[in-house]
Write a protein that holds these residues in place. Sequence first.
Motif, PDB file in Angstrom:
ATOM      1  N   UNK A  90      -4.562  -5.527  -4.361  1.00  0.00           N
ATOM      2  CA  UNK A  90      -5.225  -6.764  -4.510  1.00  0.00           C
ATOM      3  C   UNK A  90      -5.652  -7.115  -3.013  1.00  0.00           C
ATOM      4  N   UNK A  91      -5.343  -6.483  -2.138  1.00  0.00           N
ATOM      5  CA  UNK A  91      -5.809  -6.765  -0.624  1.00  0.00           C
ATOM      6  C   UNK A  91      -4.610  -7.295   0.200  1.00  0.00           C
ATOM      7  N   UNK A  92      -3.392  -7.595  -0.449  1.00  0.00           N
ATOM      8  CA  UNK A  92      -2.652  -8.164   0.459  1.00  0.00           C
ATOM      9  C   UNK A  92      -1.907  -7.335   1.391  1.00  0.00           C
ATOM     10  N   UNK A  93      -1.473  -8.022   2.512  1.00  0.00           N
ATOM     11  CA  UNK A  93      -0.952  -7.196   3.644  1.00  0.00           C
ATOM     12  C   UNK A  93       0.397  -7.422   3.856  1.00  0.00           C
ATOM     13  N   UNK A  94       1.357  -6.361   3.924  1.00  0.00           N
ATOM     14  CA  UNK A  94       2.665  -6.671   3.962  1.00  0.00           C
ATOM     15  C   UNK A  94       3.219  -5.999   5.445  1.00  0.00           C
ATOM     16  N   UNK A  95       3.689  -6.732   6.315  1.00  0.00           N
ATOM     17  CA  UNK A  95       3.989  -6.131   7.564  1.00  0.00           C
ATOM     18  C   UNK A  95       5.721  -6.563   7.968  1.00  0.00           C
ATOM     19  N   UNK A  96       6.183  -5.729   8.740  1.00  0.00           N
ATOM     20  CA  UNK A  96       7.653  -6.159   9.261  1.00  0.00           C
ATOM     21  C   UNK A  96       7.760  -6.651  10.346  1.00  0.00           C
ATOM     22  N   UNK A  97       8.572  -7.603  10.787  1.00  0.00           N
ATOM     23  CA  UNK A  97       8.804  -8.112  11.961  1.00  0.00           C
ATOM     24  C   UNK A  97      10.056  -8.737  12.017  1.00  0.00           C
ATOM     25  N   UNK A  98      10.982  -8.418  12.943  1.00  0.00           N
ATOM     26  CA  UNK A  98      12.335  -8.864  13.116  1.00  0.00           C
ATOM     27  C   UNK A  98      13.154  -8.816  11.724  1.00  0.00           C
ATOM     28  N   UNK A  99      13.113  -7.497  11.067  1.00  0.00           N
ATOM     29  CA  UNK A  99      13.580  -7.307   9.831  1.00  0.00           C
ATOM     30  C   UNK A  99      13.489  -8.331   8.783  1.00  0.00           C
ATOM     31  N   UNK A 100      11.906  -8.802   8.651  1.00  0.00           N
ATOM     32  CA  UNK A 100      11.671  -9.835   7.631  1.00  0.00           C
ATOM     33  C   UNK A 100      10.351  -9.309   7.296  1.00  0.00           C
ATOM     34  N   UNK A 101       9.969  -9.394   5.943  1.00  0.00           N
ATOM     35  CA  UNK A 101       8.723  -8.917   5.174  1.00  0.00           C
ATOM     36  C   UNK A 101       7.861 -10.061   5.341  1.00  0.00           C
ATOM     37  N   UNK A 102       6.582 -10.096   5.843  1.00  0.00           N
ATOM     38  CA  UNK A 102       5.829 -11.137   6.315  1.00  0.00           C
ATOM     39  C   UNK A 102       4.336 -10.673   5.458  1.00  0.00           C
ATOM     40  N   UNK A 103       3.946 -11.542   4.769  1.00  0.00           N
ATOM     41  CA  UNK A 103       2.479 -11.493   3.965  1.00  0.00           C
ATOM     42  C   UNK A 103       1.795 -12.794   4.253  1.00  0.00           C
ATOM     43  N   UNK A 104       0.827 -12.723   3.952  1.00  0.00           N
ATOM     44  CA  UNK A 104      -0.437 -13.838   4.067  1.00  0.00           C
ATOM     45  C   UNK A 104      -0.374 -14.221   5.433  1.00  0.00           C
ATOM     46  N   UNK A 105      -0.412 -13.365   6.263  1.00  0.00           N
ATOM     47  CA  UNK A 105      -0.555 -13.439   7.945  1.00  0.00           C
ATOM     48  C   UNK A 105       0.564 -14.720   8.220  1.00  0.00           C
ATOM     49  N   UNK A 106       1.599 -14.417   7.867  1.00  0.00           N
ATOM     50  CA  UNK A 106       2.988 -15.277   8.179  1.00  0.00           C
ATOM     51  C   UNK A 106       3.172 -16.411   7.537  1.00  0.00           C
ATOM     52  N   UNK A 107       2.375 -16.621   6.286  1.00  0.00           N
ATOM     53  CA  UNK A 107       2.793 -17.676   5.307  1.00  0.00           C
ATOM     54  C   UNK A 107       3.826 -17.591   4.645  1.00  0.00           C
ATOM     55  N   UNK A 108       4.062 -16.206   3.982  1.00  0.00           N
ATOM     56  CA  UNK A 108       5.299 -15.933   3.412  1.00  0.00           C
ATOM     57  C   UNK A 108       6.215 -15.107   4.035  1.00  0.00           C
TER      58      UNK A 108
END
Length: 130
Positions: A90-108
Amino acid sequence: MKKILYTLLSISILLVSLAIAGCGSDGDKYLGTWVIKGTDGSFSYSVISKSDIKDAYIITDYEFSINSMDKLYNHSTTASIKNNILEDSDGLHYTLKDSKLITNNGYNIYTKVSDKAMTLEEIKSDANKK
């Protein structure tokens, strides 16, 4: 002669070690079950698991209120690694930072609940504990 054999053996061990280390996928660090608890008492879980297709993943999202566990939103999509980021179909990006899963450019920002893909029953049990 011994130096040559020692050098060849060392190089062989190094090559085997590099081959084994390279077998893991960048996406494997995303595997598991992740959660966000909403301010209204709702829960959003993302379960990321391996697909049967090489280098592909399945992301299943569950959303429900703790007061109404029967009213459940469930959505599954496929994903793959692109430029070291997990991207779903669907085009959603998932990244990892400080053992957290971040989506929507930090919104979730999700917290990891388990290293394994939990079932719906396990998720409901986990949500009831919170």
